[in-house]
Design an enzyme around this catalytic site. Structure first.
Site, PDB file in Angstrom:
ATOM      1  N   HIS A 815      23.070  45.457-106.246  1.00 12.02           N
ATOM      2  CA  HIS A 815      23.423  46.641-105.700  1.00 12.02           C
ATOM      3  C   HIS A 815      24.617  46.738-105.194  1.00 12.02           C
ATOM      4  O   HIS A 815      25.153  46.230-104.300  1.00 12.02           O
ATOM      5  CB  HIS A 815      22.520  47.222-104.708  1.00 12.02           C
ATOM      6  CG  HIS A 815      21.067  47.304-105.295  1.00 12.02           C
ATOM      7  ND1 HIS A 815      19.797  47.039-104.383  1.00 12.02           N
ATOM      8  CD2 HIS A 815      20.588  47.971-106.364  1.00 12.02           C
ATOM      9  CE1 HIS A 815      18.838  47.265-105.580  1.00 12.02           C
ATOM     10  NE2 HIS A 815      19.094  47.825-106.474  1.00 12.02           N
ATOM     11  N   HIS A 912      20.381  40.860-100.858  1.00  7.02           N
ATOM     12  CA  HIS A 912      20.518  42.331-100.859  1.00  7.02           C
ATOM     13  C   HIS A 912      20.888  42.711 -99.462  1.00  7.02           C
ATOM     14  O   HIS A 912      20.926  42.017 -98.464  1.00  7.02           O
ATOM     15  CB  HIS A 912      19.165  43.136-101.108  1.00  7.02           C
ATOM     16  CG  HIS A 912      19.026  43.245-102.677  1.00  7.02           C
ATOM     17  ND1 HIS A 912      18.752  44.415-103.310  1.00  7.02           N
ATOM     18  CD2 HIS A 912      18.317  42.356-103.284  1.00  7.02           C
ATOM     19  CE1 HIS A 912      18.376  44.168-104.346  1.00  7.02           C
ATOM     20  NE2 HIS A 912      18.198  42.671-104.835  1.00  7.02           N
ATOM     21  N   GLU A 997      17.104  40.282 -97.388  1.00  7.91           N
ATOM     22  CA  GLU A 997      17.800  41.821 -96.998  1.00  7.91           C
ATOM     23  C   GLU A 997      18.562  41.468 -95.785  1.00  7.91           C
ATOM     24  O   GLU A 997      18.299  41.141 -94.540  1.00  7.91           O
ATOM     25  CB  GLU A 997      16.819  42.759 -96.811  1.00  7.91           C
ATOM     26  CG  GLU A 997      15.887  42.986 -97.752  1.00  7.91           C
ATOM     27  CD  GLU A 997      16.494  44.407 -98.834  1.00  7.91           C
ATOM     28  OE1 GLU A 997      17.293  44.724 -98.531  1.00  7.91           O
ATOM     29  OE2 GLU A 997      15.821  44.466 -99.648  1.00  7.91           O
TER      30      GLU A 997
HETATM   31 ZN    ZN Z   1      19.299  46.057-102.641  1.00  8.60          ZN
END
Ligand code: ZN
Length: 1123
Positions: A815, A912, A997
């Protein structure tokens, strides 16, 4: 004046001894519900008025005490119907007995809210009109009027009744009662207004009221009360008037009438006067809700919300997002105020509430958990045939190399890549002699170049253009001219921007000397890297922060405390735009859709730019002298997904507060509401020795605005509103160039530079190889790294040890907007290349396969979520397409190859960033924890699963200060079934498959509690991840390492308190998008959508009691005392 005591006195005198109230009460109490039956039966059968009155008096007393229980018994014994029939039969021949009506209605007030079918029963018995008529004929008889109005209100909570009452003229009657400001009969007025508000919840009634011009009447009454209630003793009444307006404006016609009656200005002015008095907040909040609802919805000031830049795809799959996007009819973005499309439907006009997120966020709580056991069990179908996978052997050469030719004493001889397959290595030309078109002394150690600010004046920032000859060969020709770094495409320095022809006034640019602090950074090398980076728009400029580099702050940057009322203030400023349109400049100062957009350089406007790697500003509009609306570009080949931002601002005035509004945000909430600040980089500061991104901005908040897109464009049934992220900044320097970003930028060119620098850290002990996993859609390469320790020698034993090392597979930045994941990855890579004994031990323990950037194209082009295919690559792992999702396709194939050759990774982790949560945490996969979450029958508990997946997060929580175990989750969600984590777990069979994350905001626990996260903390996290892997090695049995495909007793158990497993769910947080605690402003915000005066809720029951109480005015005097 209490009619009850009055009634009692009267009935007491007339009652025969045999049915004295005292006796009956005793009877009832002793016999329980049997007593109630007796009373009801008597009531039903008696034809005598006095007896009826007596019984009603008794019932009133009985139901007054004993709370809801007795009322419940009354309802369950059919009391409602008996009362309603009595009402109807007595109302047949007017004038009805007043005392009887009084008693019946006061009973109905108590009974109605407790009887779920009250509305229907009242209608079917024909009671509605009896009460309406009573009201009509007793407008001056307050004693009877009050209970009748209250009953009307209870009737009208049923929408069919509300319509019926409207037809019977109830609205008109209400408006006869409501009068101008008067201190008398405020109780009656309050009840009337609440009844009216209840009636107006029906769209039919609302239309009726608008048609009769009641909206301006209500506004006038509100103004009247606002002017006269100077001591704020009647806030409840004022709030009730607003409640009526609020319900009226639920319909389109009502909103139009509101605007036409100058409602915006009236409520705005009144609210502005209320702002200083905190106790008037409910009025300000309700007014703000009404104004925002009536603020005309608008489309964004763009020709289309589709991304400005298109990238042709090798093929466009029918039914895919890109096909859908480009098959949309023209003008599809146009706003449709869909709320009144079907005017016939009743009620449910509360679609303007702030809870849209619930649809996506909270729904997931239980619906999203995977319950299909077969989907939770490992499967290895869809493996590509091994013959096809054989090509990936090339990326695993370390497993076949003999190292025989290597001299293990000499560090130079151990570069396996070059010796094995030189043509795969992308060589980078670093020019040794710069050419001479401009001043070159950027470091100016001898003082040839003028050091900045030597004369006390600020340095004029000019640009550096780098000429690139047409054949692509670079000669690093640095020209300092104007404004920004430009990668020049022409041979003779023909610059892209005409304004840069003027090379005569070249200033000299001092590059901050960051070499000591940033060993992996080199401005020259960065420019080289940029030249081979391919962007869709063909960027030729370089942002200064990327060129200079970022030196992490040593300062602590606390999470901002929110100041009460900021959001409201911002919303009011937005409303002012509508009220004072002449104050609005509406001057476009930057526009990607119109490249020739004149940049008016009168010194009055800021200059914007984001035509550089990872930049994505689409449009900037100056709305007031020091306020700008900004619009972000959609992800390429899509019409949304933006959230990330990165842009440049110049021509500012120091010491002035500038307000910036990013007006096309999509998520319904943001960490910007919870203390997160934007990042700013000042070039003047950089040159003066502070080359760094700094958290900045005040008055930051995030709220729904009046822009929206059509339902078709939004891909759903409803048009979707946009949100504004606003922040205010005061610049320090004149003639500065500043950059703003959502988070610390980390470009693809930066990655390439870092990899260059890292590869130079190779020693004789380190095996480091960089391959190109594949080429992306945009023509960039996706680097794949292999890092481990060289074998100690080429002896069989050492080679065998080397080849038996388990694989750890890491990836990041699928991302693009999650730049923090790249900083964590940088920390991991630096640690892996470091020379500490622990790092060496780690390299000797594992073979690392690392894809540091899974989505280079997205990063380069300033996307937030997608690749050039317009899709989220982390939803493609189940069946990636080789052409459209090459990085995922090849990464997955490589994993399949590893599995097929018996080298299934021990750990897989995809890095992420998380935009809504604090701390760093992991998502993993566990069958058992998923099953427990679903509360499916316990027969599934015989599932075999070892607990190894918990070890790594547990270790991290012990070692890494930013890591929070309590935020981790090991539940497999349906919506995540195509993500890397779940597919690698199920299809490749990696038990320890994770998403890690990292917060974009900061931490609320551990050493960094209360602080925003910075690159130091992120890089530290990446290093701690390595250390945790080293400890994991010690906790993992040698047996498992050699056969980690098989199901074995897990040695990790000594780390885990197995007794806690049955309660494991309590240690696991379910994955929620939103888990922030409510905070001051949030309450303020939600108060707007949840009318705390909801007539259907219990508090009003007390209201009713209070009104029937002789001292009923106490409720209001309470309110008064608060003021
Ligand atoms: Zn992500």
């Amino acid at each position: 004046m209490d009619y009850r005591s009055h009634a009692r006195r009267k009935t007491g005198g007339l009652c025969r001894p045999s049915c004295s109230p005292e006796k009956t009460r005793k009877e009832v109490v002793s016999k329980g519900s049997g007593g109630m039956e007796v009373i009801l039966s008597s009531l039903e059968n008696t034809r005598d008025l006095q007896t009826t009155l007596n019984i009603l008096g008794i019932l009133n007393e009985l139901l007054n005490v004993g709370g809801g229980r007795r009322t419940g018994v009354f309802v369950s014994k059919g009391g409602t119907a008996i009362l309603l029939q009595l009402l109807v039969s007595s109302g047949k021949d007017p004038p009805a007995n007043e005392e009887l009506m009084l008693l019946i209605h006061s009973l109905l007030i108590k009974v109605g809210p407790k009887d779920k079918k009250f509305g229907v029963k009242a209608r079917l018995n024909g009671a509605l009109n009896v009460t309406v008529n009573l009201v009509k004929h007793n407008l001056q008889n307050f004693k009877l009027l009050l209970p009748c109005l209250q009953v009307l209100r209870v009737y009208s909570s049923n929408s069919v009744n509300a319509v019926s009452l409207g037809k019977s003229g109830a609205l008109e009657i209400m408006f006869e009662i409501i009068g101008p400001f008067s201190k008398k009969s405020t109780t009656l007025l309050k009840v009337t207004l609440d009844t009216l508000a209840s009636l107006l919840k029906s769209g039919m009634n609302a239309r009726r009221a608008v048609d009769r011009g009641y909206l301006p009447t209500l506004l006038t009454i509100y103004q009247d009360w606002h002017r006269n209630d100077t001591r704020h003793r009647h806030v409840v009444i004022r709030k009730s008037i607003l409640g009526c307006i609020k319900n009226l404006t639920n319909i389109k016609l009502g909103r139009k009438a509101f605007i036409d009656s100058n409602g915006m200005r009236i409520l705005y002015n009144a609210s502005t006067e209320c702002l200083p008095v905190r106790t008037l907040d409910p009025l300000v909040n309700t007014s703000s809700l009404i104004m925002r609802k009536c603020f005309p919805k608008n489309r964004l000031p763009l020709p289309t919300i589709k991304s400005v830049f298109l990238h042709p795809l090798p093929h466009v799959p029918a039914g895919g997002p890109v096909a859908q996007l480009y098959n949309q009819p023209p003008g599809v973005d146009d706003v449709v105020d869909e709320s009144d499309e079907n005017e016939a439907t009743e009620v449910d006009t509360e679609n303007d509430t702030e809870n849209e997120e619930d649809e996506t966020g909270h729904k997931s709580q239980n619906d999203d958990i995977e319950t299909d056991i077969n989907k939770l069990r490992p499967r290895q179908i869809s493996m590509r045939p091994f013959d096809e996978l054989r090509v990936y052997e090339h990326f695993c050469r370390e497993f076949t190399e003999n190292f025989e030719d290597n001299d293990f004493e000499s560090p130079r001889s151990v570069i396996p890549l070059l010796s094995v397959n030189p043509e795969l290595h992308r060589s980078i030309i670093i020019p040794t002699t710069p050419t001479s078109s401009g001043p070159q002394n950027r470091r100016s150690p001898q003082g040839d170049a003028l050091p900045p600010k030597s004369d006390g004046s600020p340095l004029e920032l000019d640009s550096i253009s780098i000429s690139k000859s047409p054949d692509g060969k670079s000669d690093c020709d640095l020209v300092y001219s104007l404004g920004r770094l430009v990668l020049d495409g022409g041979v003779n320095g023909g610059s892209v921007d005409g304004s840069q022809e003027d090379g005569g006034e070249q200033a000299e640019l001092e590059v901050p000397d960051t070499a000591a602090l940033l060993p992996l950074h080199d401005p020259d090398l960065y420019l080289e890297m940029v030249k081979s980076t391919r962007s869709v728009p063909g960027y030729t400029e370089v942002a200064y922060p990327d060129y200079f580099g970022h030196v992490a702050l040593n300062l602590r940057e606390p999470i901002l405390e929110r100041v009460y009322g900021v959001q409201r203030m911002k919303i009011f400023q937005d409303i002012e735009r509508l009220i004072h349109p002449s104050d609005i400049l509406d001057k476009v100062v930057y526009d990607l859709d119109n490249q020739s957009c004149p940049v008016i350089d009168n010194g009055e406007s800021l200059k914007f730019n984001s035509k550089f790697e990872s930049g994505n500003l689409r449009k900037a509009i100056q709305v007031r002298k020091f306020e700008y609306d900004l619009i972000l570009n959609s992800d390429i080949n899509s019409n949304h997904y933006h959230q990330w931002f990165y842009f440049e601002v110049g021509n500012m005035r120091p010491g002035v507060r500038y307000r910036f509004n990013i007006i096309n945000c999509e998520k319904s909430n943001s960490q910007f509401n919870y203390g997160m600040q934007v990042l700013m980089y000042s070039v003047q500061d950089a040159i003066n020795g502070r080359p760094q991104w700094v958290r900045t901005g005040s008055d930051i908040c995030y709220y729904k605005n009046n822009f929206s897109r059509s339902s078709i464009a939004a891909g759903g049934q409803k048009g979707k509103s946009y949100f504004t992220m606003t922040f205010t900044v005061t610049f320090q320097h004149k003639d500065d160039v500043c950059y703003f970003a959502y988070h610390y930028p980390y470009t693809y060119s930066m990655l390439k530079m870092h990899l260059q620098k890292l590869s130079a850290l190779r020693t004789a002990q380190i095996y480091y190889r960089q391959d190109d996993l594949c080429e992306t859609l945009g023509g960039n390469s996706c680097p794949l790294l292999t890092i481990t320790a060289m074998p100690e020698s080429s002896s069989n034993d050492h080679i065998s040890q080397f080849r038996s090392r388990p694989v750890v597979f890491l990836s990041a930045r699928v991302h693009p907007g999650e730049t923090n994941s790249s900083w964590v990855m940088k920390g991991t890579l630096e640690y892996l290349m470091s020379c500490s004994p622990q790092a060496q031990s780690l390299r000797e323990s594992y073979i690392f396969k690392i894809i540091p950037m899974l989505n280079p194209d997205g990063v380069i082009n300033g996307n937030h979520r997608c690749s050039l295919s317009g899709e989220d690559l982390n939803r493609q792992w189940q069946s990636p397409n080789a052409e459209l999702h090459p990085t995922i396709y090849h990464a997955k194939s490589l994993l399949q190859y590893l599995r097929a050759t018996g080298r299934t990774p021990l750990v897989f982790c995809d890095y992420h960033g998380h935009s809504r949560k604090k701390n760093v945490f992991m998502y993993g996969c566990s069958i058992k924890e998923t099953v427990w979450q679903t509360n499916v029958n316990t027969s599934t508990c015989d599932l075999q699963e070892d607990l190894g997946y918990r070890t790594l997060p547990k270790l991290l929580s012990q070692m890494a200060p930013a890591f929070s175990l309590s935020s981790c989750s090991f539940v497999v969600e349906r919506s995540k079934e195509a993500t890397a984590r779940v597919v690698v777990w199920r299809e490749i069979g990696v038990q320890r498959s994770y998403t890690m994350e990292s917060t974009l905001c900061g931490c609320d626990q551990g050493k960094y509690k209360g602080l925003q996260i910075g690159t130091n903390e992120l890089e530290e996290m990446g290093a701690q991840f390595c250390l945790a892997l080293l400890r994991l090695r010690r906790f993992t049995s040698p047996l498992e390492l050699h056969n980690h495909n098989s199901h074995l007793v897990d040695m990790d158990n000594d780390l885990i308190d197995t007794r806690s497993i049955p309660n494991v769910t309590s240690h696991t947080t379910y994955v929620l998008d939103e888990d922030e605690p409510a905070f001051l402003e949030e309450v303020d915000y939600s108060a707007e959508s949840n009318d705390d005066n909801d007539p259907d809720l219990d508090p009003d029951l007390q209201d009713n009691h209070a009104l029937l109480d002789p001292s009923s005015d106490s409720e209001f005097s309470h309110q008064d005392s608060l003021n």
